[in-house]
Design a protein around this motif. Structure first.
Motif, PDB file in Angstrom:
ATOM      1  N   ALA A  15       0.827  -1.207   0.000  1.00 20.16           N
ATOM      2  CA  ALA A  15       0.000   0.000   0.000  1.00 20.16           C
ATOM      3  C   ALA A  15       0.863   1.259   0.000  1.00 20.16           C
ATOM      4  O   ALA A  15       0.526   2.265  -0.625  1.00 20.16           O
ATOM      5  N   MET A  16       1.987   1.188   0.692  1.00 22.33           N
ATOM      6  CA  MET A  16       2.904   2.318   0.772  1.00 22.33           C
ATOM      7  C   MET A  16       3.540   2.572  -0.604  1.00 22.33           C
ATOM      8  O   MET A  16       3.680   3.707  -1.039  1.00 22.33           O
ATOM      9  N   ILE A  17       3.907   1.491  -1.287  1.00 22.74           N
ATOM     10  CA  ILE A  17       4.594   1.600  -2.574  1.00 22.74           C
ATOM     11  C   ILE A  17       3.624   1.997  -3.688  1.00 22.74           C
ATOM     12  O   ILE A  17       3.935   2.827  -4.525  1.00 22.74           O
ATOM     13  N   ASN A  18       2.450   1.395  -3.680  1.00 23.59           N
ATOM     14  CA  ASN A  18       1.461   1.716  -4.700  1.00 23.59           C
ATOM     15  C   ASN A  18       0.055   1.622  -4.116  1.00 23.59           C
ATOM     16  O   ASN A  18      -0.536   0.548  -4.066  1.00 23.59           O
ATOM     17  N   PRO A  19      -0.485   2.759  -3.674  1.00 21.13           N
ATOM     18  CA  PRO A  19      -1.802   2.782  -3.009  1.00 21.13           C
ATOM     19  C   PRO A  19      -2.934   2.268  -3.894  1.00 21.13           C
ATOM     20  O   PRO A  19      -3.988   1.888  -3.396  1.00 21.13           O
ATOM     21  N   GLU A  26      -8.459 -10.998  -6.044  1.00 22.14           N
ATOM     22  CA  GLU A  26      -8.119 -12.388  -6.372  1.00 22.14           C
ATOM     23  C   GLU A  26      -7.296 -12.491  -7.655  1.00 22.14           C
ATOM     24  O   GLU A  26      -6.554 -13.439  -7.845  1.00 22.14           O
ATOM     25  N   ASP A  27      -7.457 -11.516  -8.538  1.00 25.73           N
ATOM     26  CA  ASP A  27      -6.736 -11.539  -9.812  1.00 25.73           C
ATOM     27  C   ASP A  27      -5.417 -10.771  -9.746  1.00 25.73           C
ATOM     28  O   ASP A  27      -4.779 -10.535 -10.766  1.00 25.73           O
ATOM     29  N   LEU A  28      -5.043 -10.380  -8.547  1.00 23.28           N
ATOM     30  CA  LEU A  28      -3.827  -9.589  -8.387  1.00 23.28           C
ATOM     31  C   LEU A  28      -2.620 -10.334  -8.957  1.00 23.28           C
ATOM     32  O   LEU A  28      -2.422 -11.519  -8.710  1.00 23.28           O
ATOM     33  N   ASN A  29      -1.848  -9.618  -9.748  1.00 21.88           N
ATOM     34  CA  ASN A  29      -0.556 -10.139 -10.171  1.00 21.88           C
ATOM     35  C   ASN A  29       0.447  -9.007  -9.971  1.00 21.88           C
ATOM     36  O   ASN A  29       0.577  -8.124 -10.820  1.00 21.88           O
ATOM     37  N   ILE A  30       1.117  -9.056  -8.833  1.00 20.68           N
ATOM     38  CA  ILE A  30       2.019  -7.976  -8.446  1.00 20.68           C
ATOM     39  C   ILE A  30       3.082  -7.745  -9.519  1.00 20.68           C
ATOM     40  O   ILE A  30       3.391  -6.606  -9.871  1.00 20.68           O
ATOM     41  N   ALA A  31       3.605  -8.837 -10.065  1.00 19.28           N
ATOM     42  CA  ALA A  31       4.656  -8.729 -11.080  1.00 19.28           C
ATOM     43  C   ALA A  31       4.177  -7.939 -12.298  1.00 19.28           C
ATOM     44  O   ALA A  31       4.954  -7.222 -12.923  1.00 19.28           O
ATOM     45  N   GLU A  32       2.899  -8.061 -12.609  1.00 14.41           N
ATOM     46  CA  GLU A  32       2.347  -7.340 -13.760  1.00 14.41           C
ATOM     47  C   GLU A  32       1.790  -5.979 -13.393  1.00 14.41           C
ATOM     48  O   GLU A  32       1.823  -5.044 -14.194  1.00 14.41           O
ATOM     49  N   ASP A  33       1.255  -5.863 -12.170  1.00 15.40           N
ATOM     50  CA  ASP A  33       0.538  -4.640 -11.790  1.00 15.40           C
ATOM     51  C   ASP A  33       1.454  -3.532 -11.267  1.00 15.40           C
ATOM     52  O   ASP A  33       1.048  -2.375 -11.195  1.00 15.40           O
ATOM     53  N   LEU A  34       2.674  -3.872 -10.900  1.00 11.92           N
ATOM     54  CA  LEU A  34       3.617  -2.853 -10.444  1.00 11.92           C
ATOM     55  C   LEU A  34       4.654  -2.613 -11.534  1.00 11.92           C
ATOM     56  O   LEU A  34       5.025  -3.540 -12.249  1.00 11.92           O
ATOM     57  N   SER A  36       8.589  -1.545 -12.776  1.00  8.36           N
ATOM     58  CA  SER A  36       9.859  -2.102 -12.294  1.00  8.36           C
ATOM     59  C   SER A  36      10.435  -1.322 -11.114  1.00  8.36           C
ATOM     60  O   SER A  36      11.031  -1.910 -10.212  1.00  8.36           O
ATOM     61  N   MET A  37      10.217  -0.012 -11.084  1.00  2.14           N
ATOM     62  CA  MET A  37      10.701   0.782  -9.945  1.00  2.14           C
ATOM     63  C   MET A  37       9.978   0.363  -8.661  1.00  2.14           C
ATOM     64  O   MET A  37      10.586   0.286  -7.596  1.00  2.14           O
ATOM     65  N   ASP A  38       8.679   0.125  -8.784  1.00  2.00           N
ATOM     66  CA  ASP A  38       7.889  -0.321  -7.631  1.00  2.00           C
ATOM     67  C   ASP A  38       8.356  -1.693  -7.147  1.00  2.00           C
ATOM     68  O   ASP A  38       8.430  -1.944  -5.944  1.00  2.00           O
ATOM     69  N   ILE A  39       8.642  -2.565  -8.101  1.00  5.03           N
ATOM     70  CA  ILE A  39       9.117  -3.911  -7.751  1.00  5.03           C
ATOM     71  C   ILE A  39      10.446  -3.821  -6.991  1.00  5.03           C
ATOM     72  O   ILE A  39      10.634  -4.485  -5.969  1.00  5.03           O
ATOM     73  N   ILE A  40      11.331  -2.967  -7.482  1.00  5.85           N
ATOM     74  CA  ILE A  40      12.631  -2.788  -6.816  1.00  5.85           C
ATOM     75  C   ILE A  40      12.420  -2.260  -5.394  1.00  5.85           C
ATOM     76  O   ILE A  40      13.040  -2.729  -4.440  1.00  5.85           O
ATOM     77  N   ALA A  41      11.521  -1.303  -5.260  1.00  4.26           N
ATOM     78  CA  ALA A  41      11.203  -0.752  -3.936  1.00  4.26           C
ATOM     79  C   ALA A  41      10.594  -1.818  -3.038  1.00  4.26           C
ATOM     80  O   ALA A  41      10.945  -1.929  -1.854  1.00  4.26           O
ATOM     81  N   LEU A  42       9.703  -2.622  -3.603  1.00  7.71           N
ATOM     82  CA  LEU A  42       9.058  -3.696  -2.848  1.00  7.71           C
ATOM     83  C   LEU A  42      10.099  -4.684  -2.327  1.00  7.71           C
ATOM     84  O   LEU A  42      10.089  -5.049  -1.145  1.00  7.71           O
ATOM     85  N   ILE A  54      16.481 -11.515  -1.051  1.00  7.90           N
ATOM     86  CA  ILE A  54      15.734 -12.074  -2.163  1.00  7.90           C
ATOM     87  C   ILE A  54      16.697 -12.190  -3.346  1.00  7.90           C
ATOM     88  O   ILE A  54      17.075 -11.190  -3.955  1.00  7.90           O
ATOM     89  N   THR A  55      17.121 -13.410  -3.613  1.00  6.43           N
ATOM     90  CA  THR A  55      18.120 -13.650  -4.660  1.00  6.43           C
ATOM     91  C   THR A  55      17.470 -13.606  -6.041  1.00  6.43           C
ATOM     92  O   THR A  55      16.236 -13.621  -6.164  1.00  6.43           O
ATOM     93  N   MET A  56      18.304 -13.582  -7.065  1.00  8.16           N
ATOM     94  CA  MET A  56      17.802 -13.594  -8.441  1.00  8.16           C
ATOM     95  C   MET A  56      16.856 -14.778  -8.670  1.00  8.16           C
ATOM     96  O   MET A  56      15.830 -14.637  -9.319  1.00  8.16           O
ATOM     97  N   GLU A  57      17.207 -15.929  -8.112  1.00  7.13           N
ATOM     98  CA  GLU A  57      16.388 -17.136  -8.298  1.00  7.13           C
ATOM     99  C   GLU A  57      14.977 -16.951  -7.767  1.00  7.13           C
ATOM    100  O   GLU A  57      14.033 -17.569  -8.259  1.00  7.13           O
ATOM    101  N   GLU A  58      14.850 -16.117  -6.734  1.00 10.16           N
ATOM    102  CA  GLU A  58      13.528 -15.919  -6.110  1.00 10.16           C
ATOM    103  C   GLU A  58      12.698 -14.853  -6.830  1.00 10.16           C
ATOM    104  O   GLU A  58      11.508 -14.724  -6.590  1.00 10.16           O
ATOM    105  N   LYS A  59      13.352 -14.088  -7.683  1.00 11.09           N
ATOM    106  CA  LYS A  59      12.645 -12.981  -8.340  1.00 11.09           C
ATOM    107  C   LYS A  59      11.869 -13.490  -9.551  1.00 11.09           C
ATOM    108  O   LYS A  59      12.142 -13.135 -10.690  1.00 11.09           O
ATOM    109  N   THR A  60      10.887 -14.336  -9.268  1.00 14.46           N
ATOM    110  CA  THR A  60      10.074 -14.929 -10.321  1.00 14.46           C
ATOM    111  C   THR A  60       8.655 -14.394 -10.255  1.00 14.46           C
ATOM    112  O   THR A  60       8.215 -13.888  -9.216  1.00 14.46           O
TER     113      THR A  60
END
Length: 78
Positions: A15-19, A26-34, A36-42, A54-60
């Motif tokens: 909520a702080m990163i993207n209100p 239920e259809d939330l897809n954070i990877a698609e809805d944020l 790249s700057m938001d993802i980095i902040a997250l 969170i390693t590269m392997e986990e960034k899926t």
């Protein structure tokens, strides 16, 4: 109990990163809805808050699908 707390904290960070993000959607897809700057902040906030790396392997897309998948990943990394 601990998992609920973790969920709440993840939702708070989102909520702080993207209100505009609805964490309960239920259809939330954070990877698609944020963007790249938001993802980095997250990632930075999650690493900070939960003292994990969170390693590269986990960034899926699977891990960054929704709050539940984020919580699963955090628990795995703690």
């Amino acid at each position: 109990e601990e998992e609920d707390e973790m969920r709440d904290e993840v939702i708070e960070i989102l909520a702080m990163i993207n209100p505009a993000i609805d964490a309960e959607d239920e259809d939330l897809n954070i990877a698609e809805d944020l963007d790249s700057m938001d993802i980095i902040a997250l990632i930075a906030e999650l690493e900070d808050k939960f003292d994990i790396e969170i390693t590269m392997e986990e960034k899926t897309e699977e891990n960054f699908q929704n709050v539940d998948t984020l919580v699963e990943m955090i628990k795995r990394l703690q």
